[in-house]
Design a protein around this motif. Structure first.
Motif, PDB file in Angstrom:
ATOM      1  N   GLY A 354       0.811  -1.217   0.000  1.00  0.00           N
ATOM      2  CA  GLY A 354       0.000   0.000   0.000  1.00  0.00           C
ATOM      3  C   GLY A 354       0.841   1.262   0.000  1.00  0.00           C
ATOM      4  N   ILE A 355       1.859   1.298   0.857  1.00  0.00           N
ATOM      5  CA  ILE A 355       2.689   2.492   0.957  1.00  0.00           C
ATOM      6  C   ILE A 355       3.462   2.707  -0.350  1.00  0.00           C
ATOM      7  CG2 ILE A 355       4.846   1.517   1.895  1.00  0.00           C
ATOM      8  CD1 ILE A 355       3.102   4.315   3.651  1.00  0.00           C
ATOM      9  N   ASN A 358       0.989   4.246  -2.864  1.00  0.00           N
ATOM     10  CA  ASN A 358       0.772   5.662  -2.573  1.00  0.00           C
ATOM     11  C   ASN A 358       1.911   6.529  -3.096  1.00  0.00           C
ATOM     12  OD1 ASN A 358       1.183   7.994  -0.364  1.00  0.00           O
ATOM     13  ND2 ASN A 358      -0.983   7.521  -0.548  1.00  0.00           N
ATOM     14  N   THR A 359       3.142   6.145  -2.760  1.00  0.00           N
ATOM     15  CA  THR A 359       4.307   6.916  -3.209  1.00  0.00           C
ATOM     16  C   THR A 359       4.424   6.908  -4.728  1.00  0.00           C
ATOM     17  OG1 THR A 359       5.513   6.512  -1.184  1.00  0.00           O
ATOM     18  CG2 THR A 359       6.817   7.036  -3.123  1.00  0.00           C
ATOM     19  N   GLN A 362       1.949   9.301  -6.230  1.00  0.00           N
ATOM     20  CA  GLN A 362       2.352  10.704  -6.071  1.00  0.00           C
ATOM     21  C   GLN A 362       3.420  11.069  -7.100  1.00  0.00           C
ATOM     22  OE1 GLN A 362       3.552  11.118  -1.949  1.00  0.00           O
ATOM     23  NE2 GLN A 362       1.494  11.724  -1.338  1.00  0.00           N
ATOM     24  N   THR A 363       4.415  10.193  -7.227  1.00  0.00           N
ATOM     25  CA  THR A 363       5.501  10.487  -8.168  1.00  0.00           C
ATOM     26  C   THR A 363       4.982  10.568  -9.597  1.00  0.00           C
ATOM     27  OG1 THR A 363       7.049   9.331  -6.745  1.00  0.00           O
ATOM     28  CG2 THR A 363       7.741   9.701  -8.999  1.00  0.00           C
ATOM     29  N   ARG A 387      16.299  12.835  -7.248  1.00  0.00           N
ATOM     30  CA  ARG A 387      15.511  13.498  -6.224  1.00  0.00           C
ATOM     31  C   ARG A 387      14.398  12.583  -5.719  1.00  0.00           C
ATOM     32  NH1 ARG A 387      11.002  17.868  -5.286  1.00  0.00           N
ATOM     33  NH2 ARG A 387       9.726  16.269  -6.231  1.00  0.00           N
ATOM     34  N   GLU A 388      13.645  11.983  -6.654  1.00  0.00           N
ATOM     35  CA  GLU A 388      12.536  11.128  -6.229  1.00  0.00           C
ATOM     36  C   GLU A 388      13.044   9.952  -5.397  1.00  0.00           C
ATOM     37  OE1 GLU A 388       9.153  11.437  -6.388  1.00  0.00           O
ATOM     38  OE2 GLU A 388       9.721  13.468  -6.960  1.00  0.00           O
ATOM     39  N   GLY A 390      15.776   9.940  -3.608  1.00  0.00           N
ATOM     40  CA  GLY A 390      16.183  10.491  -2.320  1.00  0.00           C
ATOM     41  C   GLY A 390      15.001  10.649  -1.378  1.00  0.00           C
ATOM     42  N   VAL A 391      13.908  11.192  -1.926  1.00  0.00           N
ATOM     43  CA  VAL A 391      12.695  11.344  -1.118  1.00  0.00           C
ATOM     44  C   VAL A 391      12.229   9.974  -0.637  1.00  0.00           C
ATOM     45  CG1 VAL A 391      10.281  12.055  -1.166  1.00  0.00           C
ATOM     46  CG2 VAL A 391      11.996  13.444  -2.332  1.00  0.00           C
ATOM     47  N   ILE A 394      14.491   8.592   2.224  1.00  0.00           N
ATOM     48  CA  ILE A 394      14.233   9.216   3.534  1.00  0.00           C
ATOM     49  C   ILE A 394      12.902   8.743   4.096  1.00  0.00           C
ATOM     50  CG2 ILE A 394      13.777  11.405   4.692  1.00  0.00           C
ATOM     51  CD1 ILE A 394      15.782  12.715   2.840  1.00  0.00           C
ATOM     52  N   ASN A 395      11.864   8.795   3.266  1.00  0.00           N
ATOM     53  CA  ASN A 395      10.562   8.336   3.737  1.00  0.00           C
ATOM     54  C   ASN A 395      10.611   6.866   4.146  1.00  0.00           C
ATOM     55  OD1 ASN A 395       8.899  10.613   3.668  1.00  0.00           O
ATOM     56  ND2 ASN A 395       8.577  10.420   1.469  1.00  0.00           N
ATOM     57  N   TRP A 399       9.561   6.129   7.881  1.00  0.00           N
ATOM     58  CA  TRP A 399       8.291   5.426   8.103  1.00  0.00           C
ATOM     59  C   TRP A 399       8.499   3.928   8.205  1.00  0.00           C
ATOM     60  CZ3 TRP A 399       4.861   8.480   9.921  1.00  0.00           C
ATOM     61  CH2 TRP A 399       4.822   9.815   9.538  1.00  0.00           C
ATOM     62  N   MET A 403       7.357   1.646  11.299  1.00  0.00           N
ATOM     63  CA  MET A 403       6.582   0.409  11.159  1.00  0.00           C
ATOM     64  C   MET A 403       7.384  -0.791  11.640  1.00  0.00           C
ATOM     65  SD  MET A 403       3.542   0.855  10.414  1.00  0.00           S
ATOM     66  CE  MET A 403       3.235  -0.904  10.417  1.00  0.00           C
ATOM     67  N   MET A 424      10.003  -2.077   3.211  1.00  0.00           N
ATOM     68  CA  MET A 424       9.372  -0.786   2.928  1.00  0.00           C
ATOM     69  C   MET A 424      10.337   0.143   2.189  1.00  0.00           C
ATOM     70  SD  MET A 424       6.831   0.021   6.153  1.00  0.00           S
ATOM     71  CE  MET A 424       6.504   1.702   5.628  1.00  0.00           C
TER      72      MET A 424
END
Lengths: 478, 478
Positions: A354-355, A358-359, A362-363, A387-388, A390-391, A394-395, A399, A403, A424
């Motif tokens: 799921g996570i 979601n990501t 968004q991307t 960049r994506e 890298g994001v 970190i996420n 997260w 979890m 994850m």
């Protein structure tokens, strides 16, 4: 509130809502209009008579664009009923303003002749547009009705692709010679007596129709009558070619704040013009289509189409989705032994998937929009991927870490927590990488990057998430 | 290809791409512009000198809107470098044309004074707009710089909400009295010498500034000079109030093919006007925001923002998504005993959840768009729910039936196949029902139906799908 004149948009908003309400809540109104009630039945019902009178008054009062919007907001049967009320001389305009999703319903009770008659109220470019795209082949009959000299020009225009400048350009332009005075221009205009709608400028051409410049109406009004056109005209106007993409041209209109612009052929000869009202329609349609396509909705889906048609327009994406879900399911099936050893995995695996979904969504949404805005160029592409990712890293660490700790605490198993976190992080990296790559690859192959991108990324993050999580669990926990 | 004049959009497309390429591929260019290379280092590098000269020429040639687009398509460091090259007198215009996502980067090296100076090239309404929305409080300083009589008017405008007509209206209007002749109007215009950009009509007002009508430039040109304004003006013009929503007004512009319209206060007094170029911006922004918000992206996300900022703008929705996934996981956890008895359930449950998510997203996308287009009215709401559920029922029976048969065949268990089919039908019904209800409920509570709707529907169809499938399995299979 003042200025609630007969053309007030607020008044028309209310009238459209009222019309919809009358047609959808009192079934007898629709039945009467469709000829399903006898005269006696109608006559006995006082409310019905009042309602019918009100529907008639509203239809007579509302202008064509509002009627088009009302028709789009009605279920099929009510739509047919309302369409019967629309006067013949308004029908062409309503057809033009209505979205193509409702054309089917509107024309299916009209004969070819009635349809062609309805079109005669329109400009020739509008007639061609409708004849080309209506779900019925009338091109031949329209051509036959035209004078011979127009036929050649029409033939030339017919071949432009649907989303090109050629398909939405207007033929109605006023042209001038460069050597006349502004005073002469003004006398010429008074003799003409009218200008095409949304005329903000006239076009200056040579004798062989080559575009030399543009003369804004403002310029005529601001300069002395003795000045000649060539002295005050804009000699370097922005002009487009009929093959160009309407969506791209719309960006230029927005960037340059244009109200209209010339369309010229490959030799610089004036063919017609584009106006901002067509461009606004293009913008609404473009973004509307993007939104629909990303979630796997067909462009042709009409929100008030009957159930059977809606099923038909959606089945393809559902089938695609079912196939991808089935593949994900087979991946899990491969790990059934692992799950039977540690049933907690079954509870945790949808979190990883799921996570990632979601990501990834968004991307992909960002990239599709950036592509539409022409922000992505060869030079900045690698920055974007890095960049994506890298994001995502970190996420994933933040997260995934949280979890992981929750999992450790819930199942009292630090190894399970570690697998959770690692899975994850990895699935987020996959999601962001694919979120950038999928639309870029689709562009490379000349496809629309919005079409079904959401369905695709979800498939990848689901399958990937299950595989990564269950694979890691098999490696480290068994 | 002809007409590749110096203003050609195609030429500018190429120039923007070239500028991005120069700044992103040769690191030395950016470093030099940011003052990180010594003069000697610059001097030694011939290519660098050429590149710098080309960047300078491109920046000087490209108009402000193109520079704004280029700045938006650059990573933060390159953006700073390019911004330093933009001349002072272009900066105000570039700021105005750039999206708010990049304002931060652009102004963070400018002093308050430099920023206010850059704004002086703009119209007063544009200055107010920027000063109000830039991420730095300059309102006081701008007010102090204004003459006393303008200050009162500015104060009045400052209070309008961001997406209202008041926030985007222009003050620059030309007004006329009704009793003058067209000839006098033309002499007056020649004396003025210019009109505000995108002027297609003038406004006719009484002595106390009440709007009486509109006079199109076309009308002045088409009628004899002796006619008086009141004889030829449009006495029932479409006018808007400053409190109205800009998005709604944009629909009216589209419907009525307006180029500009008056803005009047509650007493019918003329305050300013709206022009189509602002409206086109509103349309692009609106639909852009819808797309972002549906997938849980923040409006403030700038595609080239550095990683840290992107993390910040996305963490909230990720957290929401993690919470909903966690709830779904807990639902599965409640059925661990069932799964341990029949581990095939773990493979099959994502299919039920996934197909529900797909259908739910399709439904919610349609409803959100239909709401934006004002197609949904009290009268047609029940039709819509029934239709969506009808579609879901048919799709559920067809595709659920197929998956049921596949399951039966794969696991050689007719009961498992039956549970699969029933679960799919039920989850599709839940998905379509919630897909209609969620946006409608959000509207009822005054929320934007697009915000996070996709995240929400996925949460419901996941949790619901797991619960329905595992619940049915517990009932019928154990």
């Amino acid at each position: 509130m003042p200025v609630l004149t007969k053309n007030s948009p607020r008044l028309r908003d209310e009238e459209r809502a009222r019309l919809i309400w009358l047609l959808t809540t009192d079934k007898a109104v629709t039945s009467t209009l469709l000829g399903k009630l006898t005269f006696a039945e109608q006559y006995d019902d006082g409310t019905l008579r009042d309602d019918l009178a009100e529907v008639g008054a509203l239809v007579a009062h509302l202008p064509a664009p509002d009627l088009a919007d009302t028709l789009e907001a009605l279920p099929s049967e009510e739509r047919h009923a309302l369409w019967r009320m629309v006067e013949d001389d308004k029908r062409g305009k309503v057809l033009l303003e209505a979205s193509e999703n409702v054309w089917d319903d509107l024309i299916d009770e009209m004969s070819d002749k009635a349809l062609l008659d309805a079109l005669t109220t329109l400009d020739i470019d509008e007639q061609i547009y409708l004849v080309q795209h209506l779900p019925r082949n009338l091109t031949g009959r329209l051509m036959a009705s035209l004078p011979a000299d127009e036929r050649a020009r029409v033939h030339q225009v017919m071949n432009y692709a649907r989303n090109s400048v050629g398909a939405i350009m207007e033929f109605g332009v006023i042209t001038l010679r460069p050597d006349v005075t502004l005073g002469a221009v003004q006398r010429y205009l008074r003799r003409l007596g009218k200008m095409p709608a949304n005329t903000d400028k006239l076009f200056v051409t040579s004798r062989d129709n080559t575009l030399l410049g543009e003369l804004a109406l403002q310029t005529i009004l601001l300069n002395p009558a003795l000045r000649r056109v060539e002295e005050v005209m804009d000699a370097e106007p922005v002009a487009f070619h009929p093959q160009e993409s309407a969506e791209k041209v719309a960006r230029t209109f927005e960037r340059d704040n244009l109200l209209s612009a010339a369309v010229v052929d490959s030799e610089g000869k004036l063919m017609g013009r584009l106006t901002i009202d067509e461009i606004v329609d293009v913008v609404y349609e473009e973004t509307d289509n993007d939104i629909r396509q990303m979630s796997g909705l067909s462009n042709e889906e009409d929100i008030f189409a009957p159930v059977t048609r809606a099923v038909k327009t959606r089945w393809a994406w559902l089938a695609v989705n079912l196939c991808t879900a089935f593949i994900a399911s087979r991946v899990i099936n491969g790990f059934e032994h692992t799950i039977s050893q540690l049933v907690a995995l079954a509870s945790l695996m949808p979190i990883v998937a799921g996570i990632g979904g979601n990501t990834g969504n968004q991307t992909i949404t960002m990239i599709v929009r950036a592509l539409a805005l022409q922000y992505i160029q060869p030079g900045n592409f690698s920055f974007l991927i890095l960049r994506e990712m890298g994001v995502a890293l970190i996420n994933g660490v933040v997260w995934g870490g949280i979890m992981g700790l929750v999992t450790w605490w819930l199942y009292d198993d630090p190894h399970l927590g570690g697998v959770m976190m690692l899975a994850m992080v990895l699935n987020l990296l996959v999601a962001s990488l694919m979120g950038v790559l999928i639309p870029m690859i689709m562009i490379k192959f000349g496809r629309d990057p919005a079409v079904g991108s959401s369905v695709m990324i979800t498939a990848i993050t689901d399958t990937g998430g299950f595989f990564i999580f269950l694979g890691l669990a098999t490696l480290f926990l068994l």
